[in-house]
Design a protein around this motif. Structure first.
Motif, PDB file in Angstrom:
ATOM      1  N   GLN A 290      -2.250 -11.145  15.208  1.00 37.37           N
ATOM      2  CA  GLN A 290      -1.074 -11.816  15.752  1.00 37.37           C
ATOM      3  C   GLN A 290      -0.142 -10.862  16.495  1.00 37.37           C
ATOM      4  O   GLN A 290       0.863 -11.317  17.050  1.00 37.37           O
ATOM      5  CB  GLN A 290      -0.291 -12.488  14.610  1.00 37.37           C
ATOM      6  N   VAL A 291      -0.445  -9.568  16.495  1.00 33.31           N
ATOM      7  CA  VAL A 291       0.471  -8.593  17.093  1.00 33.31           C
ATOM      8  C   VAL A 291       0.663  -8.855  18.584  1.00 33.31           C
ATOM      9  O   VAL A 291       1.785  -8.840  19.099  1.00 33.31           O
ATOM     10  CB  VAL A 291      -0.035  -7.152  16.850  1.00 33.31           C
ATOM     11  N   HIS A 292      -0.426  -9.106  19.294  1.00 33.16           N
ATOM     12  CA  HIS A 292      -0.339  -9.285  20.744  1.00 33.16           C
ATOM     13  C   HIS A 292       0.560 -10.473  21.100  1.00 33.16           C
ATOM     14  O   HIS A 292       1.411 -10.373  22.002  1.00 33.16           O
ATOM     15  CB  HIS A 292      -1.729  -9.472  21.344  1.00 33.16           C
ATOM     16  N   GLU A 293       0.410 -11.586  20.377  1.00 27.99           N
ATOM     17  CA  GLU A 293       1.233 -12.763  20.658  1.00 27.99           C
ATOM     18  C   GLU A 293       2.705 -12.463  20.385  1.00 27.99           C
ATOM     19  O   GLU A 293       3.592 -12.873  21.149  1.00 27.99           O
ATOM     20  CB  GLU A 293       0.774 -13.957  19.818  1.00 27.99           C
ATOM     21  N   PHE A 294       2.982 -11.738  19.294  1.00 26.31           N
ATOM     22  CA  PHE A 294       4.366 -11.394  18.980  1.00 26.31           C
ATOM     23  C   PHE A 294       4.960 -10.485  20.065  1.00 26.31           C
ATOM     24  O   PHE A 294       6.113 -10.663  20.482  1.00 26.31           O
ATOM     25  CB  PHE A 294       4.436 -10.728  17.606  1.00 26.31           C
ATOM     26  N   GLN A 295       4.162  -9.510  20.536  1.00 27.58           N
ATOM     27  CA  GLN A 295       4.627  -8.623  21.604  1.00 27.58           C
ATOM     28  C   GLN A 295       5.018  -9.419  22.842  1.00 27.58           C
ATOM     29  O   GLN A 295       6.027  -9.119  23.494  1.00 27.58           O
ATOM     30  CB  GLN A 295       3.527  -7.620  21.966  1.00 27.58           C
ATOM     31  N   GLN A 296       4.232 -10.444  23.161  1.00 28.97           N
ATOM     32  CA  GLN A 296       4.519 -11.249  24.341  1.00 28.97           C
ATOM     33  C   GLN A 296       5.794 -12.078  24.186  1.00 28.97           C
ATOM     34  O   GLN A 296       6.481 -12.357  25.172  1.00 28.97           O
ATOM     35  CB  GLN A 296       3.331 -12.172  24.644  1.00 28.97           C
ATOM     36  N   GLN A 297       6.111 -12.460  22.947  1.00 31.34           N
ATOM     37  CA  GLN A 297       7.267 -13.325  22.729  1.00 31.34           C
ATOM     38  C   GLN A 297       8.568 -12.559  22.547  1.00 31.34           C
ATOM     39  O   GLN A 297       9.653 -13.124  22.732  1.00 31.34           O
ATOM     40  CB  GLN A 297       7.020 -14.216  21.516  1.00 31.34           C
ATOM     41  N   VAL A 298       8.499 -11.283  22.174  1.00 27.11           N
ATOM     42  CA  VAL A 298       9.713 -10.514  21.878  1.00 27.11           C
ATOM     43  C   VAL A 298      10.715 -10.511  23.035  1.00 27.11           C
ATOM     44  O   VAL A 298      11.915 -10.745  22.820  1.00 27.11           O
ATOM     45  CB  VAL A 298       9.356  -9.071  21.448  1.00 27.11           C
ATOM     46  N   PRO A 299      10.299 -10.264  24.299  1.00 24.23           N
ATOM     47  CA  PRO A 299      11.306 -10.260  25.378  1.00 24.23           C
ATOM     48  C   PRO A 299      12.075 -11.576  25.473  1.00 24.23           C
ATOM     49  O   PRO A 299      13.310 -11.573  25.628  1.00 24.23           O
ATOM     50  CB  PRO A 299      10.463 -10.012  26.637  1.00 24.23           C
ATOM     51  N   GLY A 300      11.382 -12.707  25.387  1.00 20.87           N
ATOM     52  CA  GLY A 300      12.054 -13.996  25.469  1.00 20.87           C
ATOM     53  C   GLY A 300      12.944 -14.277  24.280  1.00 20.87           C
ATOM     54  O   GLY A 300      14.016 -14.876  24.411  1.00 20.87           O
ATOM     55  N   LEU A 301      12.530 -13.833  23.096  1.00 19.07           N
ATOM     56  CA  LEU A 301      13.306 -14.077  21.883  1.00 19.07           C
ATOM     57  C   LEU A 301      14.560 -13.217  21.818  1.00 19.07           C
ATOM     58  O   LEU A 301      15.524 -13.564  21.121  1.00 19.07           O
ATOM     59  CB  LEU A 301      12.439 -13.809  20.646  1.00 19.07           C
ATOM     60  N   THR A 302      14.552 -12.068  22.511  1.00 22.69           N
ATOM     61  CA  THR A 302      15.646 -11.090  22.370  1.00 22.69           C
ATOM     62  C   THR A 302      16.399 -10.845  23.676  1.00 22.69           C
ATOM     63  O   THR A 302      17.074  -9.827  23.816  1.00 22.69           O
ATOM     64  CB  THR A 302      15.093  -9.754  21.847  1.00 22.69           C
TER      65      THR A 302
END
Length: 672
Positions: free
Chosen positions: A616-628
């Motif tokens: 799940q790391v890759h998906e989380f990496q992709q979402q971090v910019p939008g979430l933060t």
């Protein structure tokens, strides 16, 4: 002259290859500093390295500093090529860990430092890029102390930070504030120094402090920190002085003083060394990079290496002043390139004792967690592709080439997508094979959950082999690996087939490890103890093949009785983010099966650590910019394996399937 085998390690883009260029320039090896961007550096010689501007393969270059021969090993910084770093660690006398003054401590920096500390490799820290905008001094020192180790001592300060005029100003011995900090740090490991300093600060001279700093740095207890810029040369003179003063060279004692008598005694001792790299020459011949620990290897010597292998050394090159030059011998402490060892493998120990080193057993870093199928675009290239991948696996054993004969598929293990691209480009450039890849999948492991036993008796119905084999398998502590033991009487071992009991054990140990590459669910089995409880043979009819072919049947039967649990790789993550975005982040982590720790909030900013499945790391990496709002900074690295929930994932078998007795015997007895 003493020798120092020095590793340059860093997170990708911290500037370690540029630092290597600067050190070579300072030593007079090159008259112009190469550029990573222009592809003109000394150590990045592969076309792919020059094209991409990253180090892919470790490279060795030699130079002399103050009567010390330095074999400098430039290692990759990209995490996809951590296996190259893995192999180098076993041959180092010391290291320089490079950190960017702008980005600071990064995920790979933390992984590298933990490993250097665990192996007690003396390490200096060089904070690079002080000439760049955004560079820090106090911020970086605080980050190093918090994220890497508090046992650091800055050796100077910085002037004009963040500009092209930036410079490093070493602290003077007369600087009372510096010597006070140094004394306090060193006193933590030296009670005599502590007592002397408490009684009378002035009674402890800088010469004493410097000598103690050299001793404790050599023991990897403390780490001097230098700041500079490799691109403009700032701070590198001080770093060079630190390398010669504080890192222990072969033939020197714990205080860093040269002892030629000790070095000569080692040269006359038994031959021992470690193969940390294997490459192919222009004629396709194997070339072994060997770091000699003791003794001397000469051309035409017959050399033992690995498990019961032997070869005649036909040529030797030794690294000297920038290049590898032909020599008649290579001695203790030096790094040599040896020709003539056709069966040599990465991790082999050379010399009297042979065997496989810890690095050959993947002891330092986590193994790859990804796997993919390599497919040749032209069906006629299948045979050539297997040969090419086998040769790449010689240079990087962690590729872990597996072939499924039923499906006619070849699998390789990976650390990441960049490694896949490099394999593809290498196959096309060096072998003329155009390939593509199937979808990348996760690699799981299996661990025994109980104990199991099994035995096959010679002469009993159903056993077509002239051997008796009984095995017991038991769980071992996590991280213990595979341990194979003998618990049989001497007379039950066919010593007319094997020269010694140890040779018998090693042969069966090899078969055990090969069998455990695919457990009940098709994944590698780890962390277990296997004991040979029964053995028998017919003289003179029994052969080594009888034991080798019977072992998988017995081992898998015992493993089925023990049972296994399938475990998935899990990463540890660290996230810096705006405090008000925490509410949006936590539900995403829950959906990704992550387990966060209690967050830490500092005003408008916060940090969050925890565990997340590697898948799940890759998906989380992709979402971090939008979430933060683009402000989040995520670091992650492999931490451990944990049991999967639900139905265990399976992997197609590529062995002869010893779980199915009929199918296995059909394969191994075919043609007999």
């Amino acid at each position: 002259m003493s020798t120092l085998n020095l590793g340059i390690l860093a997170h990708v883009d911290a500037g370690k290859t540029t630092l290597t260029e600067r050190l070579l320039f300072a030593a007079g090896v090159i008259d112009k500093i190469g550029s990573v961007d222009d592809g003109s550096t000394q150590t990045d010689t592969l076309a792919l390295e020059r094209q991409r501007g990253i180090t892919i393969k470790s490279a060795v270059v030699s130079f002399v500093l103050d009567d010390v021969t330095v074999n400098l090993i430039d290692t990759p910084g990209h995490p996809d090529f951590i296996a190259e770093v893995e192999r180098v660690l076993s041959v180092l006398d010391g290291a320089v860990l490079v950190i960017s003054a702008v980005e600071g401590v990064q995920a790979q920096t933390r992984v590298l430092m933990r490993t250097l500390q665990r192996l007690r490799i003396p390490t200096l820290i060089f904070v690079n890029k002080i000439d760049r905008g955004g560079a820090g001094y106090d911020r970086i020192l605080k980050s190093i102390a918090e994220k890497l180790t508090p046992a650091i001592i800055p050796m100077g300060t910085v002037d004009d930070l963040g500009t092209r005029r930036a410079g490093f100003l070493p602290f003077a011995p007369s600087d009372a504030e510096f010597t006070g900090r140094l004394a306090e740090l060193l006193a933590e490991h030296d009670e005599a120094l502590l007592a002397a300093y408490v009684n009378d600060e002035d009674a402890v001279s800088y010469a004493q402090l410097s000598a103690t700093l050299a001793t404790q740095t050599g023991r990897a207890q403390v780490h001097p920190v230098y700041f500079g810029s490799a691109i403009i040369g700032a701070g590198t003179e001080a770093l060079i002085a630190g390398i010669t003063e504080f890192l222990p060279a072969v033939g020197s004692d714990s205080d860093g003083r040269t002892d030629d008598a000790d070095a000569e005694a080692e040269d006359d001792g038994p031959v021992s060394g470690t193969v940390f790299k294997v490459e192919r020459g222009t004629a396709g011949e194997k070339i072994a990079f060997v770091r000699m620990s003791t003794g001397t290897v000469r051309t035409r010597d017959r050399l033992r290496f690995g498990r019961d292998k032997e070869g005649k050394v036909t040529a030797i090159r030794v690294f000297d002043r920038g290049s590898a030059v032909q020599r008649a011998s290579v001695t203790a402490g030096r790094i040599g390139k040896l020709w003539g060892l056709a069966d040599v493998e990465v991790g082999d120990q050379v010399g009297e004792f042979g065997g496989v080193s810890e690095s050959g057993g993947n002891a330092y870093f986590a193994p790859p967690t990804l796997e993919t199928v390599v497919v040749s675009r032209s069906p006629g290239d299948k045979g050539a592709l297997h040969v090419a991948l086998a040769q790449l696996a010689e240079q990087d054993p962690l590729i872990n080439l597996r072939q499924d004969d039923v499906r006619q598929e070849m699998y390789v293990s990976l650390y990441g997508e960049v490694q896949k691209e490099v394999i593809q480009a290498t196959l096309e450039r060096d072998y003329g094979i155009d390939v593509t890849f199937r979808e990348t999948t996760m690699i799981y492991i299996e661990r025994p959950v109980g104990a199991g036993t099994a035995v096959e008796l010679l002469g009993k119905e159903g056993n077509p082999f002239l051997a008796t084999v009984g095995l017991r398998i038991e769980p071992a502590p996590i991280g213990a690996g595979v341990d194979f033991r003998l618990d049989v009487k001497l007379e039950s071992i066919p010593l007319y087939v094997y020269k010694t009991v140890e040779e018998f054990r090693k042969a069966l140990d090899k078969t055990v490890r090969e069998t455990l590459r695919e457990g009940i669910h098709g994944w590698e089995v780890r962390d277990c103890t296997i004991t040979l409880t029964s053995s028998g043979y017919n003289s003179p009819g029994s052969t080594s093949g009888d034991f080798r072919k019977l072992m998988p049947l017995v081992l898998m039967s015992a493993l089925q009785q023990a049972g296994t649990v399938v475990c998935e790789p899990v990463h540890r993550f660290h996230l810096d983010m705006p405090a008000d975005t925490l509410g949006a982040i936590l539900p995403v982590l829950a959906r990704l099966r992550a387990v966060p720790d209690t967050p830490t909030i500092h005003g408008v900013s916060g940090t969050l650590e925890g565990e997340i499945p590697a898948a799940q790391v890759h998906e989380f990496q992709q979402q971090v910019p939008g979430l933060t709002r683009g402000e989040g900074v995520l670091e992650s690295f492999f931490d451990h394996h944990r049991p999967v929930s639900g139905a265990p994932p399976t992997r197609p078998r590529t062995d002869n399937n010893p779980l199915n007795r009929k199918e296995y015997l059909l394969h191994v007895l075919r043609g007999v």
